[in-house]
Design a protein around this motif. Structure first.
Motif, PDB file in Angstrom:
ATOM      1  N   GLU A  62      -4.311  -3.291   3.109  1.00 30.15           N
ATOM      2  CA  GLU A  62      -4.296  -2.139   2.193  1.00 30.15           C
ATOM      3  C   GLU A  62      -3.434  -1.000   2.710  1.00 30.15           C
ATOM      4  OE1 GLU A  62      -8.329  -1.111   1.386  1.00 30.15           O
ATOM      5  OE2 GLU A  62      -8.655  -2.883   0.122  1.00 30.15           O
ATOM      6  N   GLY A  63      -2.238  -1.354   3.168  1.00 27.62           N
ATOM      7  CA  GLY A  63      -1.260  -0.346   3.542  1.00 27.62           C
ATOM      8  C   GLY A  63      -1.352   0.159   4.958  1.00 27.62           C
ATOM      9  N   ARG A  64      -2.317  -0.336   5.734  1.00 31.00           N
ATOM     10  CA  ARG A  64      -2.503   0.171   7.093  1.00 31.00           C
ATOM     11  C   ARG A  64      -2.555  -0.980   8.096  1.00 31.00           C
ATOM     12  NH1 ARG A  64      -3.874   5.548   6.738  1.00 31.00           N
ATOM     13  NH2 ARG A  64      -4.251   5.609   8.993  1.00 31.00           N
ATOM     14  N   THR A  69       3.802   3.602   6.169  1.00 30.25           N
ATOM     15  CA  THR A  69       4.873   4.594   6.009  1.00 30.25           C
ATOM     16  C   THR A  69       5.103   5.377   7.299  1.00 30.25           C
ATOM     17  OG1 THR A  69       3.242   6.153   5.097  1.00 30.25           O
ATOM     18  CG2 THR A  69       4.519   4.846   3.528  1.00 30.25           C
ATOM     19  N   ASP A  70       4.046   5.606   8.099  1.00 34.21           N
ATOM     20  CA  ASP A  70       4.224   6.296   9.376  1.00 34.21           C
ATOM     21  C   ASP A  70       4.973   5.403  10.362  1.00 34.21           C
ATOM     22  OD1 ASP A  70       2.866   8.636   8.588  1.00 34.21           O
ATOM     23  OD2 ASP A  70       0.934   7.653   8.939  1.00 34.21           O
ATOM     24  N   GLY A  95       0.789  -1.218   0.000  1.00 39.86           N
ATOM     25  CA  GLY A  95       0.000   0.000   0.000  1.00 39.86           C
ATOM     26  C   GLY A  95       0.820   1.266   0.000  1.00 39.86           C
ATOM     27  N   SER A 109      -6.179   2.942  13.257  1.00 37.06           N
ATOM     28  CA  SER A 109      -5.197   2.390  12.330  1.00 37.06           C
ATOM     29  C   SER A 109      -4.056   3.371  12.144  1.00 37.06           C
ATOM     30  CB  SER A 109      -5.843   2.083  10.964  1.00 37.06           C
ATOM     31  OG  SER A 109      -6.227   3.283  10.315  1.00 37.06           O
ATOM     32  N   THR A 110      -2.976   2.875  11.571  1.00 32.55           N
ATOM     33  CA  THR A 110      -1.833   3.725  11.210  1.00 32.55           C
ATOM     34  C   THR A 110      -1.229   3.184   9.930  1.00 32.55           C
ATOM     35  OG1 THR A 110       0.257   4.684  11.982  1.00 32.55           O
ATOM     36  CG2 THR A 110      -0.156   2.387  12.563  1.00 32.55           C
ATOM     37  N   HIS A 111      -0.744   4.085   9.103  1.00 32.59           N
ATOM     38  CA  HIS A 111      -0.196   3.675   7.805  1.00 32.59           C
ATOM     39  C   HIS A 111       1.214   3.109   7.959  1.00 32.59           C
ATOM     40  CE1 HIS A 111       0.800   3.714   3.519  1.00 32.59           C
ATOM     41  NE2 HIS A 111      -0.502   3.865   3.297  1.00 32.59           N
TER      42      HIS A 111
END
Length: 774
Positions: A574-576, A589-590, A509, A585-587
Motif C-alpha cells: 500500500e505504497g510503503r 515517494t520519499d 500507492g 516504514s517509509t513511503h
C-alpha cells in the motif's frame, strides 16, 4: 487507493480541459509564418491523368508552391504501403498496392489527390486549387464489390485479375459439406454490411514544419499512432532515418480506426514545408473527409447454418466479397480476416468453412472501423441464428442457450484459429434477459399495437478478440516525488490518463493527483504502437504493471538502506516499504526523492528512479456479452424507434466503470447508426459520391440512441496478469444484428422476411409495401 484505485468510478481528468475549451487539437495550433494548403481532388472515379497545368495557380495571389505527381516522381518518393498482406503471414498471395501521395498516371476514386497548393491563407489556397487544370481521360468505373469481381468488369488496377486484392479461406470444407449433407435443417441468408464513414468529431488535419538547420521535420497530426506515422513517412515515403522526423499528436477528437492509417497529406505538409521553408497547415472540410478518409465495412456475405432436429448447430459456411476500395492500405487486411476468424461467434460449431475475396473498387480505401471485422462476423452468426429460430419454431433465447459454449469447455478452440480462455455466456445472457424484463414484452407489444405500431425484440450474444502486437510503458519519478507515466499507447477519447493513473495508484500507492501522463510525442516517448483494436488496457496495462513491479524492486534496496535494514527484511504494501515485524516504514515517494540526493548515497544506487515494462498479445483477450433491443415500428411511415436497450458485458475486470459505460454507449451509437442510418453511397454509373455531406449521410443523433440498461457479468481473463478484457468496440459489435433482428421480429407478422442495413424509413416502408403486395 480506495477512492482512486482499480474499480473506482473516477471522473476522467482529461475532461476538465475538453469541457472548458482548452483542449489542443491540430486546428488550434498556429506556428509563426505558417502557410495554408488545399488539395486538388479528382472529380472522376477513374481516369487517366494526361497532364496537370499549374501555371495559372502559381500566378494566383498568395500562392507559394504547387506540388503534383510529376514532382513526386522527380523526388523519387515512395507510396504508402499496406501494413501487411496475407502472404506476409503465411496466407495466399495477393496484389500489393502502394497509395501514392499524389496521383501520377491515374486517379482511381472521386477524391483521389492530384495536386497540393500552398498559399498565404486557406482562402487563397482553395481559390488557387480551382485554377489547377488537369487533363483527364475518363475511364469506366466500378463501385460495387460484387460487380467488380465479375468477368469483364472495369479494372481498377490493370494487372489485378477480376479486381481481386487477395483471397482468404479458413476451415475444413469437406467436413463442413458432409455436415450440411446430413443436416435436418439448413438456413441461408444474403447479408450486406454497409460501407461507413468514421466521421470523427475532429477531422483529420496536419501541420508540417521543416527545420533547415538540421534537415529535420516536425509533424503535428490527428492520429491514433504517432510512431507508426513516423515509420511510414520516414521509411516508405521520404526514405530518411526516423530520427529526422518528430511526430506530435496532442488531443485527438476521435479516431475509430480511421486515424490509425498514414495519409498522403501527412507527407505532403512536410514536403511542402521543405519547399516553402515555412510551416504548412492543412485542414479538410467535412465533405473532403467524407471523400478521402478511409471507410469501413463494405461486405456482402452468403451464409448458411446447418442444424439438427433439436436446433443444435452442426456446421457453418459462408462466402463473402469485401470491398477494399482503390488500394490495400494500412491495416485493410484486418477486418477482412477477422470477419472470418470470429464467424463462429460464441457458439459450439463442430464444422466450419468460411471464405472471402477482397476486391478493388473505384472508391475510397477501406480500413479498420470500430470493430474491424468483428461486427461483420457477429452480424452473420446472429442473423443466421435468428432465422434458424424462426424456421425451427424455437424461442431465440432457447436456441442460443442450446448452442453457447459452456464454461466447462474452456479453453475452447473455435475452429478458425482462436482459443477462448474464459466466459460464462449463458449466465451473462440470463442476466441480460432478466434486466430487460423479457417476460413483460407481450404487454408492451399490445400497448404498441393499440397505438398502431409494431413492436419487436431481439437478443444477440457476441464475442470478439482484442489486443494486438506488443508495447512498452515507462514510469519516471522526478526529484519532487511526483510520477510520470510515459505511454506507448495513445488515448484519443478512451480516458488513458485516468485509467492508467488508477492502476498506478493501486499498485504503487502514489497519490492520484500527483501523477502526470505523457503520450503522443515521438521525442518524449521513445517508442509506442498507438491505440486501436482495444489493445491498451491489456497491453498498456500489462506493460505498466511490469514497470511498476520493477520500480518496487529498484526502490527496495534503497528503502532498506534508508531504514538501516536488510533488503530481505523489507516488504512493500500500500505504497510503503515496511520492515517485517516492526512498525517502521517509509513511503515510496520519499524513497524516490532520495534517489536524487547529490551526496550521501552509495554510488551503486545511481541517480533517479524510473523503469520501463513491456507486454504483448499472446494470446489476446475475448470480451463477450449480451444485447437485447426492443423497437417500435410505424408501418405507415417506416420510422423505427428504439424503445429499450439492455447490455450485459464481460470485461474480466473493470478498471473504471464510468469509462466502461461510456465506451459501451459510444459503440452502441455507432452500431445503431450502422443499423438504421449510415451508408456511404456511390453512384453506380458515374462513381460519384452521393453522400458527400451530412445532408445526405445519415448520422445518429441523441434521439436515435436510447437510454441503456447496463450491467457486467465479469469472468477474469486468463491470458493476461490483470485479468482484463477490452471494452472499446463491444457496443458496435453487438448492436447491428440486435437492432435489425428486432425490426424483423416486429414486421414478420406483416410478411416482411428480410431487410438490409441501414433500415431507413424508406427501406422499411418499401419492405412493408412489398409484403402487402405479395
Amino acid at each position: 487507493m480506495s477512492k482512486f484505485g482499480i474499480g473506482q468510478p473516477v471522473r476522467r481528468v482529461e475532461d476538465q480541459r475538453f469541457l472548458t475549451g482548452t483542449g489542443r487539437y491540430v486546428d488550434d495550433i498556429n506556428l509563426p509564418h505558417q502557410a495554408r494548403a488545399a488539395v486538388v481532388l479528382s472529380p472522376h472515379a477513374h481516369a487517366r491523368v494526361k497532364g496537370v497545368d499549374v501555371s495559372k495557380a502559381l500566378k494566383a495571389p498568395g500562392v507559394l508552391c504547387v506540388l503534383t505527381g510529376a514532382d513526386v516522381l522527380a523526388e523519387k518518393f515512395g507510396g504508402l504501403p499496406p501494413q501487411a498482406m496475407p502472404e506476409d503471414m503465411g496466407g495466399p498471395k495477393g496484389y500489393r498496392t502502394f497509395r501514392p501521395i499524389l496521383a501520377t498516371e491515374k486517379v482511381r476514386f472521386v477524391g483521389d489527390r492530384v495536386a497540393f497548393v500552398v498559399a498565404e491563407t486557406e482562402a487563397q489556397a482553395r481559390d488557387a486549387a480551382e485554377l489547377v487544370e488537369v487533363d483527364y481521360e475518363p475511364l469506366p468505373a466500378v463501385v460495387n464489390a460484387e460487380e467488380a469481381a465479375k468477368d469483364g468488369a472495369p479494372k481498377v488496377w490493370d494487372d489485378a485479375p477480376n479486381n481481386i486484392a487477395f483471397p482468404l479461406m479458413i476451415g475444413n470444407k469437406e467436413a463442413t459439406d458432409a455436415a450440411f449433407a446430413g443436416a435436418k435443417h439448413v438456413v441461408s441468408l444474403r447479408l450486406e454490411n454497409n460501407r461507413l464513414s468514421a466521421n470523427a468529431i475532429e477531422p483529420r488535419g496536419a501541420i508540417g514544419d521543416y527545420h533547415h538547420g538540421d534537415d529535420s521535420y516536425t509533424l503535428y497530426t490527428s492520429t491514433q499512432n504517432p510512431h507508426g506515422v513516423r515509420t511510414v513517412i520516414a521509411q516508405a515515403v521520404f526514405k530518411v532515418p526516423e530520427t529526422k522526423i518528430r511526430v506530435i499528436a496532442n488531443d485527438v477528437g476521435g479516431g475509430f480506426g480511421m486515424k490509425g492509417d498514414t495519409y498522403p497529406e501527412e507527407a505532403l505538409v512536410l514536403w511542402a514545408s521543405r519547399k516553402c521553408r515555412r510551416p504548412v497547415k492543412w485542414i479538410p472540410t467535412r465533405s473532403e473527409s467524407l471523400q478521402n478518409d478511409d471507410h469501413g465495412r463494405d461486405q456482402v456475405v452468403y451464409g448458411e447454418l446447418a442444424l439438427d432436429e433439436n436446433g443444435k448447430i452442426l456446421a457453418m459456411r459462408s462466402r463473402a466479397v469485401n470491398g477494399v476500395g482503390a488500394c490495400v492500405t494500412g491495416a485493410a487486411v484486418v477486418p477482412v480476416l477477422y470477419a472470418l476468424k470470429l464467424a463462429p461467434n460464441a457458439y459450439r460449431i463442430p464444422a466450419i468453412h468460411v471464405s472471402t475475396r477482397a476486391v478493388f473498387t473505384n472508391t475510397s480505401p477501406t480500413a479498420p472501423y470500430r470493430g474491424a471485422g468483428r461486427p461483420e462476423a457477429v452480424y452473420l452468426a446472429e442473423r443466421l441464428l435468428d432465422q434458424a429460430a424462426v424456421q425451427l419454431g424455437i424461442d431465440p433465447v432457447e436456441i442460443r442457450r442450446r448452442n453457447l459454449i459452456p464454461p466447462d469447455a474452456m479453453p475452447y478452440a473455435n475452429g478458425t484459429g482462436f482459443v477462448y480462455d474464459s466466459g460464462e455466456f449463458v449466465k451473462a445472457m440470463e442476466r441480460c434477459v432478466e434486466l430487460a424484463d423479457w417476460k413483460g414484452f407481450e404487454a408492451r407489444r399490445k400497448a404498441s399495437e393499440a397505438k398502431g405500431k409494431r413492436r419487436g425484440r431481439a437478443i444477440t450474444y457476441y464475442i470478439e478478440d482484442c489486443g494486438v502486437f506488443n508495447d512498452r510503458m515507462e514510469l519516471r519519478f522526478d526529484p519532487s516525488g511526483h510520477l510520470t507515466i510515459v505511454a506507448g499507447t495513445f488515448s484519443h477519447g478512451q480516458g488513458h490518463a485516468t485509467a492508467f493513473a488508477q492502476m498506478v495508484t493501486e499498485w504503487l500507492g502514489v497519490p492520484f493527483e500527483s501523477i502526470r501522463f505523457v503520450q503522443g510525442d515521438t521525442h518524449h516517448v521513445s517508442f509506442g504502437r498507438g491505440t486501436y483494436a482495444s489493445r491498451s488496457v491489456m497491453i498498456g496495462g500489462g506493460a505498466l504493471k511490469a514497470a511498476a513491479e520493477t520500480i518496487i524492486e529498484k526502490a527496495k534496496p534503497l528503502a532498506a538502506h534508508l531504514m538501516e535494514a536488510a533488503a530481505g527484511d523489507v516488504e512493500f504494501k500500500e505504497g510503503r516499504f515496511h520492515i517485517k515485524g516492526t512498525d517502521r516504514s517509509t513511503h515510496l515517494t520519499d524513497v524516490a526523492k532520495a534517489f536524487y540526493r547529490p551526496v550521501g548515497l552509495p554510488a551503486h544506487f545511481g541517480i533517479g528512479l524510473e523503469a520501463s515494462g513491456h507486454a504483448a498479445t499472446d494470446p489476446p483477450n475475448f470480451p463477450n456479452g449480451c444485447h437485447i433491443c426492443e423497437v417500435e415500428v410505424d408501418p405507415d411511415t417506416g420510422v423505427v424507434s428504439i424503445d429499450r436497450y439492455t447490455v450485459v458485458d464481460d470485461v474480466g475486470v473493470v478498471i473504471n466503470p464510468l469509462i466502461c459505460e461510456g465506451q459501451v454507449q459510444g459503440g452502441l451509437a455507432q452500431g445503431i447508426g450502422q443499423a438504421l442510418l449510415e451508408h456511404v453511397v456511390y453512384d453506380a454509373e458515374s462513381g460519384q459520391l452521393v453522400t458527400g455531406t451530412f445532408t445526405d449521410y445519415g448520422m445518429p443523433r441523441s434521439d436515435d440512441v436510447p437510454a441503456t440498461e447496463m450491467d457486467f457479468h465479469n469472468v477474469p481473463c486468463k491470458t493476461n496478469p490483470l485479468g482484463v478484457k477490452s471494452i472499446g468496440e463491444a457496443g458496435s459489435v453487438g448492436a447491428p444484428p440486435t437492432v435489425i433482428n428486432a425490426i424483423l421480429d416486429a414486421l414478420r407478422p406483416l410478411g416482411v422476411k428480410h431487410i438490409d442495413m441501414p433500415a431507413t424509413p424508406r427501406r422499411v416502408w418499401e419492405a412493408v409495401r412489398a409484403a402487402n403486395a405479395a
